[in-house]
Design a protein around this motif. Structure first.
Motif, PDB file in Angstrom:
ATOM      1  N   GLU A  99       0.683  -1.175  -0.028  1.00  0.00           N
ATOM      2  CA  GLU A  99      -0.046   0.063   0.056  1.00  0.00           C
ATOM      3  C   GLU A  99       0.680   1.279  -0.045  1.00  0.00           C
ATOM      4  O   GLU A  99       0.603   2.324  -0.804  1.00  0.00           O
ATOM      5  CB  GLU A  99      -0.987   0.052   1.198  1.00  0.00           C
ATOM      6  CG  GLU A  99      -1.983  -1.079   1.185  1.00  0.00           C
ATOM      7  CD  GLU A  99      -2.888  -1.116   2.358  1.00  0.00           C
ATOM      8  OE1 GLU A  99      -2.433  -0.581   3.560  1.00  0.00           O
ATOM      9  OE2 GLU A  99      -3.835  -1.735   2.319  1.00  0.00           O
ATOM     10  N   LEU A 100       1.853   1.183   0.742  1.00  0.00           N
ATOM     11  CA  LEU A 100       2.752   2.377   0.782  1.00  0.00           C
ATOM     12  C   LEU A 100       3.443   2.595  -0.388  1.00  0.00           C
ATOM     13  O   LEU A 100       3.615   3.784  -1.195  1.00  0.00           O
ATOM     14  CB  LEU A 100       3.828   2.093   2.019  1.00  0.00           C
ATOM     15  CG  LEU A 100       3.423   2.247   3.547  1.00  0.00           C
ATOM     16  CD1 LEU A 100       4.694   1.768   4.138  1.00  0.00           C
ATOM     17  CD2 LEU A 100       3.081   3.789   3.753  1.00  0.00           C
ATOM     18  N   LEU A 101       3.922   1.515  -1.163  1.00  0.00           N
ATOM     19  CA  LEU A 101       4.395   1.634  -2.537  1.00  0.00           C
ATOM     20  C   LEU A 101       3.433   2.236  -3.586  1.00  0.00           C
ATOM     21  O   LEU A 101       3.695   2.975  -4.318  1.00  0.00           O
ATOM     22  CB  LEU A 101       5.083   0.266  -3.156  1.00  0.00           C
ATOM     23  CG  LEU A 101       6.016  -0.148  -2.112  1.00  0.00           C
ATOM     24  CD1 LEU A 101       6.559  -1.568  -2.767  1.00  0.00           C
ATOM     25  CD2 LEU A 101       7.358   0.716  -2.364  1.00  0.00           C
ATOM     26  N   GLY A 102       2.233   1.626  -3.484  1.00  0.00           N
ATOM     27  CA  GLY A 102       1.139   2.259  -4.463  1.00  0.00           C
ATOM     28  C   GLY A 102       0.887   3.617  -4.006  1.00  0.00           C
ATOM     29  O   GLY A 102       0.506   4.351  -5.158  1.00  0.00           O
ATOM     30  N   GLY A 159       3.123  -8.609  -4.554  1.00  0.00           N
ATOM     31  CA  GLY A 159       3.579  -9.478  -3.316  1.00  0.00           C
ATOM     32  C   GLY A 159       3.383 -10.739  -3.538  1.00  0.00           C
ATOM     33  O   GLY A 159       2.467 -11.174  -4.463  1.00  0.00           O
ATOM     34  N   VAL A 160       4.172 -11.667  -2.734  1.00  0.00           N
ATOM     35  CA  VAL A 160       3.881 -13.163  -2.741  1.00  0.00           C
ATOM     36  C   VAL A 160       4.096 -13.390  -1.178  1.00  0.00           C
ATOM     37  O   VAL A 160       4.727 -13.363  -0.581  1.00  0.00           O
ATOM     38  CB  VAL A 160       5.202 -13.835  -3.362  1.00  0.00           C
ATOM     39  CG1 VAL A 160       4.791 -15.238  -3.197  1.00  0.00           C
ATOM     40  CG2 VAL A 160       5.353 -13.294  -4.882  1.00  0.00           C
ATOM     41  N   GLY A 182      -7.673  -4.962  -2.680  1.00  0.00           N
ATOM     42  CA  GLY A 182      -7.192  -4.366  -3.942  1.00  0.00           C
ATOM     43  C   GLY A 182      -5.648  -4.639  -4.684  1.00  0.00           C
ATOM     44  O   GLY A 182      -5.162  -3.781  -5.170  1.00  0.00           O
ATOM     45  N   LEU A 183      -5.132  -5.411  -3.676  1.00  0.00           N
ATOM     46  CA  LEU A 183      -3.669  -5.583  -3.924  1.00  0.00           C
ATOM     47  C   LEU A 183      -3.130  -6.728  -4.826  1.00  0.00           C
ATOM     48  O   LEU A 183      -3.892  -7.685  -4.904  1.00  0.00           O
ATOM     49  CB  LEU A 183      -2.936  -5.569  -2.635  1.00  0.00           C
ATOM     50  CG  LEU A 183      -2.937  -4.481  -1.587  1.00  0.00           C
ATOM     51  CD1 LEU A 183      -2.364  -4.815  -0.330  1.00  0.00           C
ATOM     52  CD2 LEU A 183      -2.391  -3.027  -2.134  1.00  0.00           C
TER      53      LEU A 183
END
Length: 400
Positions: free
Chosen positions: A230-233, A241-242, A256-257
């Motif tokens: 979320e911070l990167l978005g 992410g994995v 929504g990630l």
């Protein structure tokens, strides 16, 4: 292992047995193949593949054969090419009939001893095939079988039996069912109880997210609930992410990630060379084995393009407070990773610049309070605080 003397003695005895078996078989008294079986046993015997326990009874049987072979005039024939020779020989045979009977009895005794010896050979060879002739093997097999049975009960999986019993055992011990923890405590419940709320986590990692602006795409390994994604978005950094825990991955997708459930190290290994701008492993490497950590470092260097960043955070092993309060709360933690070793490892796989910093200091209320009156005492308190209450986390940013 048989000695040279043993070999000579055995060769002598077995040669005589072989001769007698051949003559008896020619007369139709023994089935074919006994000589070959005797030869096979000789090879096994002289190669040291038997044990004293198996050879004891067999040695006695061979000695019986040896004692039963001490007789002469064992081949008397009445056939003759001379005129009247056959009648003459028959007459002689009748005259010495008692002696002939004695020789026949000796021959019969010898035959019985040969049969007994060969039966012993067969039984000993069967013991060798079954492993029962070796006391060490006999002791190990039940233990191995019990270990396999216990593992099969635990996993509920019946592993096909390969030729090697040990291979079967290793396959069971390395099965994912045993390698993973099955707990009634879910990962999201654990994180909510011990890692804090999402808002606190976002505040903690904001500065690390800033380091990845302009370095997309980014792969977040072990992304958990997705706070760092979320911070990167929010910073317009393309990221994926994995997450090993399927429920956490589902929760992140509902927000929504872009998150997939799976093994992050496997995902990283399958990435093309120089295909990423950033790799993130926050609170991950303490869950890895030493070899998995090496693989993570090497594969991260491979998949990052020149100038790309690897961001790592892990608990600080130099803080006694972390040992006592936080690290061992998580049963899936494997080991601390010392920051000095981590820095050396990253440089060894090719990262050109490695920055090490510290975050998450313990609360001030837990630290020793300086008196302000005794400089020496206060200096000692400072040293103790540095040891006991060092920062809880190590943060590393490595540049390819």
């Amino acid at each position: 292992m048989a000695t040279d003397d043993d070999q000579g003695s055995l060769d002598h005895v077995l040669a005589r047995i072989r001769d007698r078996v051949a003559s008896k078989r020619a007369a139709g008294e023994y089935p074919p193949g006994l000589e070959d079986e005797l030869d096979r046993f000789r090879v096994q015997l002289l190669s040291g593949r038997t044990s004293d326990g198996a050879l004891g009874p067999l040695t006695d049987l061979i000695e019986n054969v040896r004692s039963a072979t001490d007789f002469g005039r064992h081949r008397i024939t009445t056939d003759s090419a001379l005129p009247g020779g056959t009648k003459l020989h028959r007459l002689i045979a009748k005259i010495v009939g008692r002696q002939i009977d004695g020789l026949a009895a000796q021959s019969h005794e010898f035959g019985l001893a040969v049969v007994s010896a060969l039966v012993g050979v067969r039984e000993s060879m069967n013991q060798l095939v079954a492993g029962g002739a070796d006391p060490a093997v006999a002791m190990q097999l039940p233990a191995l079988q019990e270990r396999i049975a216990r593992l099969e009960r635990t996993t509920g999986i019946d592993v096909p039996i390969p030729d090697d019993l040990e291979a079967r055992l290793v396959a069971l011990e390395q099965h994912p069912v045993l390698a993973s923890l099955h707990s009634p405590i879910t990962n999201d419940a654990f994180e909510a109880a011990f890692r804090g709320e999402s808002t606190a986590m976002r505040a903690h990692y904001g500065s690390l997210a800033d380091r990845l602006v302009g370095f997309d795409p980014v792969l977040d390994i072990g992304c958990g609930r997705g706070e760092f994604l979320e911070l990167l978005g929010e910073r317009n950094v393309e990221a994926r992410g994995v997450e090993l825990d399927g429920r956490l991955a589902d929760a992140a997708r509902r927000d929504g990630l872009d998150v997939v459930a799976g093994d992050g190290l496997v995902d990283l290994t399958n990435r093309p060379t120089e295909s990423l701008g950033g790799v993130v492993a926050i609170q991950v490497i303490e869950h890895l084995t030493a070899q998995q950590l090496v693989a993570l470092a090497a594969e991260s260097h491979r998949v990052l393009r020149p100038g790309g960043k690897l961001v790592v955070e892990t608990p600080n092993c130099q803080s006694v407070f972390t040992h006592a309060r936080g690290f061992w709360l998580d049963p899936t933690h494997v080991r601390f990773v010392h920051p000095a070793y981590l820095e050396l490892l990253l440089k060894s796989v090719g990262f050109t610049h490695v920055e090490v910093s510290y975050a998450s200091p313990p609360p001030d209320d837990d630290m020793m309070v300086l008196t302000g009156e005794d400089d020496q005492l206060d200096e000692n308190f400072r040293r103790l605080n540095a040891l006991l209450f060092a920062a809880q986390d190590v943060q590393v940013v490595a540049t390819r």
